[in-house]
Design an enzyme around this catalytic site. Structure first.
Site, PDB file in Angstrom:
ATOM      1  N   THR A 114       0.873  -1.178   0.000  1.00  0.00           N
ATOM      2  CA  THR A 114       0.000   0.000   0.000  1.00  0.00           C
ATOM      3  C   THR A 114       0.903   1.217   0.000  1.00  0.00           C
ATOM      4  O   THR A 114       1.641   1.461   0.950  1.00  0.00           O
ATOM      5  CB  THR A 114      -0.928   0.014   1.225  1.00  0.00           C
ATOM      6  OG1 THR A 114      -1.758  -1.153   1.189  1.00  0.00           O
ATOM      7  CG2 THR A 114      -1.814   1.249   1.224  1.00  0.00           C
TER       8      THR A 114
ATOM      9  N   LYS B 102      -7.246   1.388  -2.790  1.00  0.00           N
ATOM     10  CA  LYS B 102      -6.840   0.932  -1.454  1.00  0.00           C
ATOM     11  C   LYS B 102      -7.045   2.036  -0.425  1.00  0.00           C
ATOM     12  O   LYS B 102      -7.375   1.770   0.734  1.00  0.00           O
ATOM     13  CB  LYS B 102      -5.373   0.484  -1.467  1.00  0.00           C
ATOM     14  CG  LYS B 102      -4.871  -0.074  -0.119  1.00  0.00           C
ATOM     15  CD  LYS B 102      -5.665  -1.286   0.341  1.00  0.00           C
ATOM     16  CE  LYS B 102      -5.235  -1.764   1.732  1.00  0.00           C
ATOM     17  NZ  LYS B 102      -3.908  -2.388   1.737  1.00  0.00           N
TER      18      LYS B 102
ATOM     19  N   LYS C 145       0.572   4.653   8.442  1.00  0.00           N
ATOM     20  CA  LYS C 145       1.192   5.061   7.170  1.00  0.00           C
ATOM     21  C   LYS C 145       0.140   5.203   6.081  1.00  0.00           C
ATOM     22  O   LYS C 145       0.118   6.185   5.332  1.00  0.00           O
ATOM     23  CB  LYS C 145       2.255   4.035   6.780  1.00  0.00           C
ATOM     24  CG  LYS C 145       2.886   4.242   5.415  1.00  0.00           C
ATOM     25  CD  LYS C 145       2.252   3.374   4.318  1.00  0.00           C
ATOM     26  CE  LYS C 145       2.458   1.901   4.592  1.00  0.00           C
ATOM     27  NZ  LYS C 145       1.910   1.064   3.482  1.00  0.00           N
TER      28      LYS C 145
END
Length: 292
Positions: free
Chosen positions: A100, A175, A243
Site C-alpha cells: 500500500t 486501497k 502510514k
C-alpha cells in the site's frame, strides 16, 4: 507468456508476504525470495522457495517480480536503486507492487518501467494475514489490461476478488478508499465491544446477534473474536495502518476532500504509537477504550 515455467521473484516476506508466497509455491511456481532480514525468509526456503541474497540477483533471474514491503520509501528504494529492480530486470518482464503506497509513486514506477519495456501494475490488497494465508485477498489493480490479463493466473492463487480499477495508480487510490472505510469500522468494533463490557453483557453472545445483522462486517467477524481472546498480534500492523491513513489524508487534502472520521482514527492510532504499541495489530485500538 505466463506459465508454470515462469520464475516469480517476491520481495518482502513479512506477515502478508509469507502467506502469499506459500500459495504461489502451492500453485506450482518457482518463487525466488528476498528479505532484508534473511532469517525471516528461511521458513519459506524450507518449503521450496529460493533465497536470493540481493534484489539485483533476484531481478536478473526472474520474469515476474512482486513487491510487498513496508513504506513508500522502501518501494522507491527497491525499484529505483542502481541495484534495484528496474535497472536489472530484463525487458518484457512484469513488476507488481502490492505494497500500500502512494498513487503518484505507482505512476512513477509505471512510467519508468514502460521506458524499459517492462510491464508494471500497482496491486495493493486487503484481507489481512488470514486472507493472505487462505488465498482470499481482495486485489485492487491499476495499470494496463494486457498486463492484468497476463498475470491473472498468478493473482488467482493469492486472491478471490481481483478487479482492474483503471490506469496506473488506480489500485492505490482504491486501497485508500478501503483504508478510509476500515478506519471508521474498526473504531465501531472496538467501541461496541467496550460498550458490551461496561454494560455487563456477554460479549460473545452479543457478537452472535450483531454479527448477523446490519452491523456485520469483515472487521467485526475477523477482529472481534481476537479481541475477546486477548489476541492483539498483528494481522495488520498499527504502524502500517497509520502510514496508509497518512497517505489517504494527503491525497484527500490535495483533492479538497474533508475526511473527519479518518482524521479522528489516525489521532487515536497516533496515541497508541506514542504508547509503544506500533507493532500490535489494528484491533489493539480496543486498549484505548479500556484504559484504567
Amino acid at each position: 507468456m505466463i506459465n508454470k515455467n515462469t520464475k516469480i521473484g517476491f520481495i518482502g516476506t513479512g506477515v502478508m508476504g509469507k502467506g502469499m508466497i506459500k500459495n504461489l509455491l502451492k500453485g506450482g511456481y518457482t518463487v525466488h525470495v528476498y528479505n532484508r532480514t534473511k532469517e525471516k525468509a528461511l521458513p519459506l526456503v524450507e518449503i521450496g522457495a529460493v533465497l536470493e541474497t540481493s534484489i539485483k540477483e533476484l531481478s536478473q533471474r526472474c520474469d515476474v517480480i512482486i513487491t510487498m514491503v513496508g513504506y513508500p520509501s522502501d518501494v522507491e528504494e527497491v525499484y529505483f536503486n542502481d541495484n534495484g529492480i528496474l535497472n536489472n530486470l530484463k525487458p518484457q518482464s512484469y513488476v507488481v507492487d502490492m505494497t500500500t503506497s502512494k498513487p503518484s509513486l505507482a505512476k512513477k514506477i509505471y512510467a519508468a518501467a514502460k521506458e524499459r519495456n517492462i510491464f508494471a501494475l500497482d496491486a495493493p490488497v486487503s484481507g489481512g494475514d488470514i486472507g493472505a494465508a487462505e488465498g482470499t485477498l481482495s486485489i485492487m489493480v491499476g495499470g494496463d489490461k494486457e498486463a492484468f490479463d497476463a498475470l491473472m493466473p498468478i493473482f488467482e492463487l493469492m486472491g478471490k476478488n481481483i478487479v482492474l480499477q483503471g490506469s496506473a495508480g488506480s489500485g492505490q487510490h482504491t486501497k485508500m478508499c478501503n483504508q478510509i472505510a476500515i478506519a471508521s469500522n474498526i473504531m465501531g468494533v472496538c467501541e461496541a465491544l467496550s460498550y458490551a463490557k461496561k454494560s455487563g453483557l456477554n460479549a460473545e453472545t452479543v457478537l452472535k446477534s450483531i454479527g448477523a445483522g446490519g452491523a456485520a462486517s469483515w472487521q467485526l467477524s475477523a477482529y472481534a473474536p481476537r479481541i475477546l481472546k486477548g489476541d492483539f498480534n498483528p494481522g495488520f500492523y498499527i504502524k502500517h495502518f497509520v502510514k496508509d491513513m497518512k497517505i489517504a489524508l494527503e491525497e484527500a487534502d490535495e483533492m479538497g476532500l474533508k475526511t473527519p472520521a479518518l482524521e479522528l482514527s489516525k489521532k487515536l492510532y497516533d496515541k497508541l504509537i506514542k504508547e509503544g504499541k506500533e507493532d500490535l495489530g489494528t484491533q489493539a485500538l480496543y486498549h484505548l477504550y479500556n484504559e484504567d
